[in-house]
Every structure is written in structure tokens, then in C-alpha cells.
Design an enzyme around this catalytic site. Structure first.
Site, PDB file in Angstrom:
ATOM      1  N   THR A  47       0.822  -1.201   0.000  1.00 41.40           N
ATOM      2  CA  THR A  47       0.000   0.000   0.000  1.00 41.40           C
ATOM      3  C   THR A  47       0.852   1.245   0.000  1.00 41.40           C
ATOM      4  OG1 THR A  47      -1.634  -1.176   1.303  1.00 41.40           O
ATOM      5  CG2 THR A  47      -1.782   1.228   1.314  1.00 41.40           C
ATOM      6  N   VAL A  49     -11.553  -7.300  -0.079  1.00 40.53           N
ATOM      7  CA  VAL A  49     -11.203  -5.882   0.005  1.00 40.53           C
ATOM      8  C   VAL A  49     -10.492  -5.670   1.340  1.00 40.53           C
ATOM      9  CG1 VAL A  49     -12.141  -3.540   0.226  1.00 40.53           C
ATOM     10  CG2 VAL A  49     -13.118  -5.133  -1.456  1.00 40.53           C
ATOM     11  N   GLY A  50      -9.407  -4.928   1.321  1.00 44.25           N
ATOM     12  CA  GLY A  50      -8.649  -4.689   2.546  1.00 44.25           C
ATOM     13  C   GLY A  50      -9.021  -3.371   3.212  1.00 44.25           C
TER      14      GLY A  50
END
Ligand code: GLY
Length: 336
Positions: free
Chosen positions: A196, A225-226
Site C-alpha cells: 500500500t 477488500v482490505g
């Protein structure tokens, strides 16, 4: 499409940088603890500005953001265009073009952005678009919504001029084919999980903004989904207090609403460093004895003080101020 949604926003502040790595170009100013933390809202002006930081040593991203900030651009433009550098880089296999796919071979992207007024936009499970952060900004600015997902987000992107692009590169395709022969699903600290780019900036007016974008965990389940596009988890900005962002295993960040927690801890008087440490400690308290995941938090306050903390050694962040660009190595919960 109609007006943007406005969220309530608030305040605040603090001190002391982590040690500089050898990669630092110039020394970073040491900030004085000049303000009463018990009343963070009393401070309305940044002492260190402009300023940009981002997770990991994505120095091309902070350089781009700095170009905008030093030309009197807004923090919102700076964070968007800063993270776009990494989204467009096919050699960065954790973000945008060239991001590693899920276990079905699809590259799915998550991103969010937040401005000084508390407006925010987010896209989740977006495919075939190189710049999810810009789609997220359009969600924020052009729609009455905050999150668009999957096909709807993709369709919205095309309607707004984004081009369809195959995000799987030869390199990530080859790695995926190799992974399929093993199909193990172990996370590899500081490799699979440093997935990220979270960026926080203060512009010349002292206003904050943040952006966060990722291709998520490599070989994740389809549909996963994180934390990165979840406002409050992967990113949170409060123009009266500060901002925070996260990297690492998103499931654990979501469980503590990590970035919101850190901003609220700063509101209560903690420095960015202290708040990031407490954020990691909260996660580790619920995961006693677990050593198999990495999380890194990064925070700034309204005054331009910065801090970071992580579970395992290895997390760094890039910073650009009028003192120059540095790579900062942060302390960790587990020592080497
Ligand atoms: N931190 C990014 C993710 O878990 O997807």
C-alpha cells in the site's frame, strides 16, 4: 450526478522524528514540543509546511507531491498526483498497473482519498483502471456517494474518461503462474504485505489531505477488500488534528479502525509517534503471540510533526519538507 457529501471534521498536533536512514538526503528538522497537547484544537497553523510523507520509500511519489506543494498547489492535488506515480509504475507490484493479482488471476484495486473538509471518495474491487485514486477523487467530487465498487466503479470510470487497461504485466503473470503450482497462502512479511502507498500532506495554507491506494494482498480470495479504501481504516484525515494511514495486513487494521483511532489519539493529546505506537499495541493485544503479519502506521499532525510504528522491523517512510527528502526508518513492536 450531483453534489458531494460533506462530513464533519476536526483538529490538531506534535514531535520528534524517527532516526534517519543512510538514504536520507538531508537532515530533517527536529521539532520542539511547543504546544499543550491537552488542547490540540488550540493550534490552527502548521509550523512545518508544506510537508508530505508516504508509506515505504516511494521517493518518486513524495518528489511529485513536493513539486506540487512547492508550487503553491493544494494538499489534495499533491496526494493524488503523488500516489499516481506509483500506480503508473509497472515495476511496483503492489499498486495499480503491475499490481499482483488475486488467486483467480485478476488485478483488483482499492483506493481512497480525503480532503481538508472531511470529504472523501473511495473505490473498491476496481479492475482495468490504472489510476483508482483519481476515480476515488471523482467519486468524492462528482457523486452523492463515498464508495463505488466493482463493475459500477469501473463503469463510472469509463464515463469519466478513464481508459480500459490490462493491469497484469508479464512479470506478475509469470509470478502468478508460479504461485498456482504451490498455491500456498502464507503472507510474507514486508514482501507480500507492503502492498500500500498511503500519503499525507500539508500544503502552504496548512491544510491536510490524504490518499491511499493498493492492489491489496497478493493472491487474495476473489472479492477480498482490505483496509486501504475504507475511510478510517486505511486512511483518515482531520484538518484540525492530523492524518494517519496504514500498510500491511488490512484485516487487522480494519478491526481496530486503525487510522481513525490514531487521529483520535492525537486529538486526545498524543504525538503522531505515540499514537502510532498505541495503534499497533491495540492490534497486538488482540493477537498475542502472533508474529506472522506486518502492519505499519504513519501519521502527521496539524503542526507537521510525523511519526510511524510497525509490527516488524522493515517499515520505512518517505518524507519531503523544505529541508529536503528523507527516508525514515521506524521503530517496531518486535525487535530484530
Ligand atoms: N493494506 C492493504 C490491504 O490489506 O489490502
Amino acid at each position: 450526478m450531483t453534489a458531494q457529501i460533506r462530513l464533519p471534521m476536526k483538529r490538531r498536533q506534535f514531535l520528534k522524528n524517527a532516526p534517519l536512514s543512510a538514504a536520507g538526503l538531508l537532515s530533517v528538522p527536529v521539532f520542539a514540543n511547543y504546544q499543550d497537547r491537552k488542547d490540540p484544537t488550540s493550534v490552527t497553523k502548521s509550523l512545518i509546511k508544506p510537508l508530505v510523507v508516504c508509506t515505504w520509500n516511494f521517493k518518486n511519489a513524495t518528489a511529485k507531491a513536493w513539486e506540487i506543494l512547492s508550487n503553491h498547489g493544494t494538499s489534495l492535488d499533491a496526494v493524488e498526483q503523488g500516489v499516481m506515480v506509483e500506480e503508473a509504475d509497472p515495476t511496483n507490484e503492489t499498486v495499480g498497473l503491475g499490481g499482483r493479482p488475486d488467486r483467480d488471476g485478476n488485478v483488483t484495486l482499492d483506493a481512497c482519498i480525503m480532503d481538508k473538509d472531511g470529504n472523501c471518495g473511495s473505490v473498491v474491487y476496481l479492475q482495468n483502471i490504472v489510476h483508482p485514486i483519481s476515480v476515488a477523487r471523482k467519486v468524492m467530487e462528482l457523486t452523492p456517494h463515498i464508495i463505488l465498487a466493482g463493475k459500477g466503479a469501473e463503469q463510472f470510470a469509463y464515463e469519466n474518461g478513464f481508459k480500459k487497461t490490462n493491469l497484469l504485466t508479464e512479470s506478475t503473470k509469470k509470478q502468478y503462474e508460479a504461485w498456482k503450482t504451490t498455491s500456498t497462502y502464507e503472507t510474507i512479511i514486508n514482501i507480500e504485505n507492503h502492498d500500500t502507498i498511503g500519503m499525507l500532506a500539508i500544503d502552504g495554507n496548512g491544510d491536510l489531505a490524504g490518499a491511499c491506494t493498493t492492489s491489496g494482498m497478493a493472491y487474495k480470495m476473489a472479492g477480498r477488500v482490505g483496509d486501504s479504501p475504507i475511510i478510517g481504516a486505511g486512511l483518515f484525515v482531520d484538518n484540525e488534528v492530523g492524518g494517519a494511514t496504514a500498510t500491511g495486513v488490512g484485516e487487522e487494521v480494519i478491526k481496530t479502525v486503525g487510522s481513525f483511532l490514531i487521529v483520535e489519539l492525537m486529538r486526545q493529546g498524543k504525538s503522531p509517534q505515540e499514537a502510532c505506537e498505541e495503534g499497533v499495541r491495540r492490534i497486538m493485544k488482540k493477537n498475542q503471540g502472533r508474529t506472522d503479519f506486518q502492519i505499519g502506521f504513519l501519521a502527521i499532525n496539524k503542526q507537521g510533526e510525523t511519526g510511524g510504528y510497525c509490527v516488524h522491523p522493515g517499515f520505512t517512510y518517505s518524507q519531503f519538507t523544505n529541508q529536503g527528502q528523507t527516508e525514515q526508518t521506524v521503530e517496531s513492536y518486535y525487535k530484530k
